[in-house]
Design a protein around this motif. Structure first.
Motif, mmCIF file in Angstrom:
data_model
loop_
_atom_site.group_PDB
_atom_site.id
_atom_site.type_symbol
_atom_site.label_atom_id
_atom_site.label_comp_id
_atom_site.label_asym_id
_atom_site.label_seq_id
_atom_site.Cartn_x
_atom_site.Cartn_y
_atom_site.Cartn_z
ATOM 1 N N MET A 1 0.599 -1.078 -0.083
ATOM 2 C CA MET A 1 0.007 0.087 0.005
ATOM 3 C C MET A 1 0.858 1.168 0.091
ATOM 4 S SD MET A 1 -3.104 0.668 2.326
ATOM 5 C CE MET A 1 -2.466 0.858 3.913
ATOM 6 N N LYS A 2 0.771 2.137 -0.802
ATOM 7 C CA LYS A 2 1.429 3.382 -1.170
ATOM 8 C C LYS A 2 0.808 4.586 -0.621
ATOM 9 C CE LYS A 2 3.482 5.025 -5.037
ATOM 10 N NZ LYS A 2 2.680 5.261 -6.262
ATOM 11 N N ARG A 3 1.219 5.477 -0.129
ATOM 12 C CA ARG A 3 0.586 6.752 0.187
ATOM 13 C C ARG A 3 0.865 7.785 -0.897
ATOM 14 N NH1 ARG A 3 0.143 11.660 2.481
ATOM 15 N NH2 ARG A 3 2.071 12.067 2.763
ATOM 16 N N ASP A 4 -0.230 8.431 -1.601
ATOM 17 C CA ASP A 4 0.158 9.307 -2.678
ATOM 18 C C ASP A 4 0.476 10.665 -1.951
ATOM 19 O OD1 ASP A 4 -0.227 11.386 -4.767
ATOM 20 O OD2 ASP A 4 -1.241 9.656 -5.860
ATOM 21 N N LYS A 5 1.705 11.016 -2.184
ATOM 22 C CA LYS A 5 2.355 12.222 -1.681
ATOM 23 C C LYS A 5 1.460 13.513 -2.011
ATOM 24 C CE LYS A 5 6.990 10.463 -1.313
ATOM 25 N NZ LYS A 5 6.799 9.283 -2.221
ATOM 26 N N ARG A 6 0.698 13.658 -3.111
ATOM 27 C CA ARG A 6 0.128 15.057 -3.373
ATOM 28 C C ARG A 6 -1.253 15.234 -2.403
ATOM 29 N NH1 ARG A 6 -0.690 12.823 -9.490
ATOM 30 N NH2 ARG A 6 -0.993 10.923 -8.405
ATOM 31 N N TRP A 7 -1.750 14.284 -1.765
ATOM 32 C CA TRP A 7 -2.976 14.370 -0.864
ATOM 33 C C TRP A 7 -2.694 13.487 0.684
ATOM 34 C CZ3 TRP A 7 -3.508 12.434 -5.986
ATOM 35 C CH2 TRP A 7 -3.974 13.437 -6.795
ATOM 36 N N GLU A 8 -3.379 14.167 1.704
ATOM 37 C CA GLU A 8 -3.650 13.310 2.553
ATOM 38 C C GLU A 8 -4.661 12.020 2.597
ATOM 39 O OE1 GLU A 8 -2.275 12.877 6.000
ATOM 40 O OE2 GLU A 8 -0.743 14.206 5.078
ATOM 41 N N GLY A 9 -4.264 11.163 2.897
ATOM 42 C CA GLY A 9 -5.389 9.841 3.043
ATOM 43 C C GLY A 9 -5.929 9.226 1.677
ATOM 44 N N VAL A 10 -4.871 9.431 0.910
ATOM 45 C CA VAL A 10 -5.151 8.788 -0.652
ATOM 46 C C VAL A 10 -4.024 7.613 -0.714
ATOM 47 C CG1 VAL A 10 -5.148 9.083 -3.004
ATOM 48 C CG2 VAL A 10 -6.086 10.938 -1.570
ATOM 49 N N TYR A 11 -4.315 6.291 -0.982
ATOM 50 C CA TYR A 11 -3.619 5.370 -1.194
ATOM 51 C C TYR A 11 -3.793 4.667 -2.329
ATOM 52 C CZ TYR A 11 -3.132 6.197 3.730
ATOM 53 O OH TYR A 11 -3.116 6.895 4.988
ATOM 54 N N SER A 12 -2.784 3.856 -3.048
ATOM 55 C CA SER A 12 -2.980 2.861 -4.345
ATOM 56 C C SER A 12 -2.015 1.904 -4.080
ATOM 57 C CB SER A 12 -2.636 3.955 -5.551
ATOM 58 O OG SER A 12 -1.402 4.495 -5.160
ATOM 59 N N PHE A 13 -1.995 0.933 -5.123
ATOM 60 C CA PHE A 13 -1.448 -0.379 -4.655
ATOM 61 C C PHE A 13 -0.364 -0.572 -5.707
ATOM 62 C CE2 PHE A 13 -5.200 -0.206 -2.285
ATOM 63 C CZ PHE A 13 -4.754 -0.742 -1.190
ATOM 64 N N GLU A 14 0.298 0.369 -6.409
ATOM 65 C CA GLU A 14 1.121 0.270 -7.632
ATOM 66 C C GLU A 14 2.256 -0.711 -6.885
ATOM 67 O OE1 GLU A 14 -0.074 3.485 -7.000
ATOM 68 O OE2 GLU A 14 -0.531 4.100 -8.997
ATOM 69 N N ASP A 15 2.526 -0.797 -5.477
ATOM 70 C CA ASP A 15 3.550 -1.338 -4.987
ATOM 71 C C ASP A 15 3.139 -2.965 -4.812
ATOM 72 O OD1 ASP A 15 1.772 -0.929 -3.004
ATOM 73 O OD2 ASP A 15 3.084 -0.588 -1.511
ATOM 74 N N SER A 16 2.002 -3.438 -5.333
ATOM 75 C CA SER A 16 1.451 -4.681 -4.965
ATOM 76 C C SER A 16 1.346 -5.406 -6.208
ATOM 77 C CB SER A 16 0.355 -4.663 -4.297
ATOM 78 O OG SER A 16 -0.328 -6.016 -4.497
ATOM 79 N N PRO A 17 2.377 -6.333 -6.862
ATOM 80 C CA PRO A 17 2.444 -7.133 -8.157
ATOM 81 C C PRO A 17 0.995 -7.634 -8.550
ATOM 82 C CG PRO A 17 4.300 -7.624 -6.943
ATOM 83 C CD PRO A 17 3.436 -6.815 -5.865
ATOM 84 N N PHE A 18 0.578 -8.296 -7.207
ATOM 85 C CA PHE A 18 -0.728 -8.934 -7.421
ATOM 86 C C PHE A 18 -1.755 -8.422 -8.121
ATOM 87 C CE2 PHE A 18 -4.182 -11.733 -5.869
ATOM 88 C CZ PHE A 18 -4.544 -12.497 -6.922
#
Ligand code: URA
Length: 222
Positions: A1-18
Motif C-alpha cells: 500500500m502506497k500513500r500518494d504524496k499529493r494528498w492526505e489519505g489517498v492510497y494506491s497499490f502500484e507496489d503490489s504486483p498481484f
C-alpha cells in the motif's frame, strides 16, 4: 500500500504486483465481461483486506483446546456501511463484503450526463442509518471528474455522521481526487492506481474504458 504524496489519505497499490496483475487484466480491451467482473470482485476483496490494516483492533483472550492465549479482534470490521454506486460497483461490493461480512449495504444509482456539464442524476437511493462508530465505504470503481462521488457523499452524509468515509475504487484521475479533497478533505481514497488524466469526454487515461459497459454490456437507448 502506497500513500500518494499529493494528498492526505489517498492510497494506491502500484507496489503490489498481484493487485497490478488484476488491474492489467481489467485494462486489457480483450478481457470479456466474465473475467472483468471476476477481476472487480478480486480487487474488492484485496483492497478490503488492505483496508483492515488501517482499522482499530482490540486484544481478546481465546481459549484453544490446550490453553488460554491472546488474540485480536478487528473492531471496526463490525461497524461498516458499504454504499454501492450502481452499476459497476456491484462486483466490487461483492468482493468487499467477503472480507467485511458484517457490513450494512446501501445502494445509490448515479448516472453521469454528457460533457461539458457531466450532470449527475440520482434516481434510486437506499441508505441505512449511519452511526458515529461506522466506517462508510463508498464503492465506485472509477473516480473520474469526482462529480458522482461528491453528489453521493453529500447524500450519504444526511444519514448520520460516521467515524470515517472511505472511497474504494479501481482507478482515479488526479482531477477527481483534487475536487473531492477540496470539498471533503477528510474523505480517504483507496484505489488500485491513480492514472494520468481525463480525456475531453471525462474518461480516465490510460484507464480501462467504461467500467459498467465492460462488466455488464453496453445498454441501448430506446
Ligand atoms: N467512468 C468509467 O466507467 N470510466 C471512465 O474512464 C470514467 C468514468
Amino acid at each position: 500500500m502506497k500513500r500518494d504524496k499529493r494528498w492526505e489519505g489517498v492510497y494506491s497499490f502500484e507496489d503490489s504486483p498481484f493487485i497490478m496483475e488484476i488491474l492489467s487484466e481489467l485494462r486489457n480491451e480483450r478481457t470479456g465481461p466474465i473475467a472483468f467482473r471476476k477481476g472487480l470482485v478480486k480487487l474488492g476483496r484485496y483492497i478490503a483486506y488492505e483496508l483492515t490494516k488501517t482499522m482499530a483492533t482490540e486484544k481478546v483472550i481465546v481459549k484453544t483446546p490446550l490453553e488460554e492465549t491472546e488474540g485480536i479482534l478487528v473492531k471496526d470490521r463490525r461497524n461498516i456501511v458499504i454504499i454501492t454506486v450502481l452499476r459497476a460497483a456491484i462486483p466490487l461490493m461483492e468482493g468487499l463484503i467477503k472480507v467485511l461480512e458484517h457490513a450494512r449495504v446501501g445502494v445509490i444509482s448515479a448516472s453521469r450526463g454528457k460533457a461539458p456539464k457531466f450532470e449527475i442524476e440520482m434516481k434510486y437511493v437506499k441508505v441505512p442509518q449511519v452511526r458515529p462508530e461506522d466506517t462508510v465505504i463508498i464503492a465506485d470503481p472509477m473516480i473520474a471528474t469526482g462529480s458522482t462521488l461528491m453528489k453521493v457523499l453529500s447524500e450519504v452524509k444526511r444519514y448520520g455522521k460516521a467515524k470515517r468515509y472511505v472511497v474504494v475504487g479501481v482507478l482515479a484521475a488526479p482531477d477527481g481526487i483534487r475536487r473531492i479533497k477540496e470539498i471533503y478533505p477528510d474523505v480517504e481514497v483507496f484505489v488500485a492506481a491513480v492514472d494520468r488524466e481525463l480525456n475531453e469526454k471525462g474518461y480516465i487515461l490510460p484507464g480501462l474504458g467504461d467500467a459498467g459497459d465492460r462488466a455488464f454490456g453496453a445498454p441501448i437507448k430506446l
